[in-house]
Scaffold this motif. Sequence first.
Motif, PDB file in Angstrom:
ATOM      1  N   VAL A 146       0.838  -1.193   0.000  1.00 31.40           N
ATOM      2  CA  VAL A 146       0.000   0.000   0.000  1.00 31.40           C
ATOM      3  C   VAL A 146       0.875   1.245   0.000  1.00 31.40           C
ATOM      4  CG1 VAL A 146      -1.882  -1.130   1.186  1.00 31.40           C
ATOM      5  CG2 VAL A 146      -0.113   0.016   2.514  1.00 31.40           C
ATOM      6  N   HIS A 306      -4.380  -0.504   7.441  1.00 27.68           N
ATOM      7  CA  HIS A 306      -3.742   0.753   7.074  1.00 27.68           C
ATOM      8  C   HIS A 306      -4.769   1.770   6.628  1.00 27.68           C
ATOM      9  CE1 HIS A 306      -4.530  -0.827   3.141  1.00 27.68           C
ATOM     10  NE2 HIS A 306      -4.411   0.389   2.694  1.00 27.68           N
ATOM     11  N   LEU A 307      -5.936   1.285   6.218  1.00 27.68           N
ATOM     12  CA  LEU A 307      -6.941   2.234   5.759  1.00 27.68           C
ATOM     13  C   LEU A 307      -7.608   2.857   6.979  1.00 27.68           C
ATOM     14  CD1 LEU A 307      -8.697   0.492   2.744  1.00 27.68           C
ATOM     15  CD2 LEU A 307      -7.089   2.387   2.693  1.00 27.68           C
ATOM     16  N   HIS A 500     -10.178   2.147  -3.036  1.00 31.52           N
ATOM     17  CA  HIS A 500      -9.056   1.860  -2.150  1.00 31.52           C
ATOM     18  C   HIS A 500      -8.038   2.991  -2.206  1.00 31.52           C
ATOM     19  CE1 HIS A 500      -5.372  -0.038  -0.658  1.00 31.52           C
ATOM     20  NE2 HIS A 500      -6.140  -0.909  -0.053  1.00 31.52           N
ATOM     21  N   GLU A 533     -11.113  -4.732   4.832  1.00 30.29           N
ATOM     22  CA  GLU A 533      -9.704  -4.899   4.458  1.00 30.29           C
ATOM     23  C   GLU A 533      -9.467  -6.336   4.017  1.00 30.29           C
ATOM     24  OE1 GLU A 533      -6.566  -2.978   5.105  1.00 30.29           O
ATOM     25  OE2 GLU A 533      -7.502  -1.102   5.658  1.00 30.29           O
TER      26      GLU A 533
HETATM   27 ZN   LIG Z   1      -5.685  -2.280   1.801  1.00 29.11          ZN
END
Ligand SMILES: [Zn+2]
Length: 647
Positions: A146, A306-307, A500, A533
């Motif tokens: 990412v 991470h989002l 995303h 996720e």
């Molecule tokens: Zn992701």
Amino acid sequence: MQVYKILLPLNVDEPFDYVSDIPLMRGDFVNVPFRGSKKLAVVWGKGESEVEEYKIKKIEDKPDLPALNENLLKFIEWVAAYNLSHIGNVLKMCMSVKFGGKRNKHEPIIPDFTLTGLTETQDEISKILRAKVSNAKYCATLLDGVTGSGKTEVYFEAIDEALNEGKQALVLLPEIALSYQWLERFRQRFGVEPGVWHSARTPKQRRETWLDVAEGKTNLIVGARSALFLPFNNLGLIVVDEEHEQSYKQEEGVIYHGRDMAVVRASIEHIPIVLASATPSLETMHNVDDGKYELLHLPERFGGAHLPKINVIDMRLEKLPADEFLSHTLKEELTQALEKKQQSVLFLNRRGYAPLLLCRACGYRVQCPNCTAWLVLHKSHKSLECHHCGFRGSVPEACPACEAEEKLHPCGPGVERIYEEVKNSFPSARVEVLASDSIKKADEIVTKMGNHEIDILVGTQMIAKGHHFPKLAFVGIVDADLGLEGGDLRAMERTYQLMHQVAGRAGRESDVGKVLIQSYMPENSAIAALIGEERNKFIKSQLAEREKFGMPPFGRLATIVLSGKNEKLVGNYISKLALAAPKSDNVEVLGPAPAPMSYLRGQHRHRLIIKTARNINIQKYIKNWTEKTHLPPSIKMKIDIDPYSFV
Ligand SMILES: [Zn+2]
Ligand SMILES: [Zn+2]
Ligand SMILES: [Zn+2]
């Protein structure tokens, strides 16, 4: 005198014979007479001719240009054969430069790489990539990570390795990602200006870069997909960043997929290629599953999710007033961000003010005169525009059909309309629009956003690209269903990738980030995967679906579109073509039918879809079939192997 096969950079599918009294090598540039003028062309090899030599035209001269090397010639042949394109058109892409003019003489540019601190995993992966570069063998690697995982840093290391060994490195990026900010990052790390290659470069810049690449004076090239056709003589590494991006597919002229052709070039050059993405394409993931590509995974820096926190608004329950598009919850988030002096982004992938102008008296919809498409209202340009052919007209006062006045009503939102709604709700907020038709100002807007001179930025997918806004805390996705409208093969995959990327913009540095997704079908699997996720699960289920229906990457697809001004003639010829399709097991020919965009740029379009098993040579099948077809010059045939566009 010797006969040579000379390939002209024109719409021709084979070289022509010329004679020369000076010896020539395959790949040499020559000037030849062609239809009354002098043309720059390339020697494709020695020839033999039955015709007496004096009847064959003679080459005029051999200009002082670096010859194209054998690998590039092979690549040209490969691209032409795979995509069923005329080889002359592929050659043309390799020499899309105006030669002549004064050359800037300069010494080779020597980069000076600055090392940065890497985490243990980043360091480990860098070493693997450096070893691959130094090994100098073909291999394809998916670098899966990412934004913020250090993906770029890691492939920079691989580039450094190539440059240290005196080799050239090519980084491909989607055109809109080639921003000033991104190049600046490059400059800082490598201490030099990379050679830049994309459609907006001036003819002089293109010529200089082309010659620098051919002469080995620039070893570091960053470019859009067409950079793949530059005359590298010493290529050591190719990186395709954002490999999942559909913009790698060229839809006009020679139709090819930049990522896939990059893999081919790497294989011909016997060098490693790195495909990088946070949301890899199903095709690439399938190649990993098959063991064709190696997977290197960079974990999120701080472990786990991470989002930012993502919530979905079910728009069916919102009951918004007519002509409002932002839910109460979303406006509440904007209010909070403003109070905390944080920035917000609203994402809607549609330019203009409204995608449709509808007459409320008679129901007339204002259409493009050249396409089966509605005209998009652009308030900022005070015009109606077709996003397919570029038609631009003025906004009529009265309905063109019933002449009723003040009855034309804009339906649905584009970014300009969202801007207006935000401005109405938050009059004192600093709001800007970022879209490709404001591209001249894009750098300025990005800089303002970076300096926190903007509170709320409304944008198309331009905002999803690489820019880093540290004060950005809230991202609102105005219409998550938009990308699913076309309903093609990759709609769900694309929607996921785009969401995303957009969601990942929010609060990357801290955990304050929030994302709201507005949707009328919040249960769809792309949204579910994003919230949970569960990327790999999503990819698996999408792949399973493709496999079930024999769709790519499990089966193969191609489309043939016939187009022309005379609808009946186009219809007749497509029927004839369909009837002539060779019978074959494992090949299905679907259609003929009018293409979804049945009228485009003044041309009527009818389509056939060819679907085959994976092991079928679809090019050979189509070639055998279409070679025997004779079309009048008024009808054009467009063959698309591995199509991404189904309009
Ligand atoms: Zn992701
Ligand atoms: Zn009307
Ligand atoms: Zn149009």
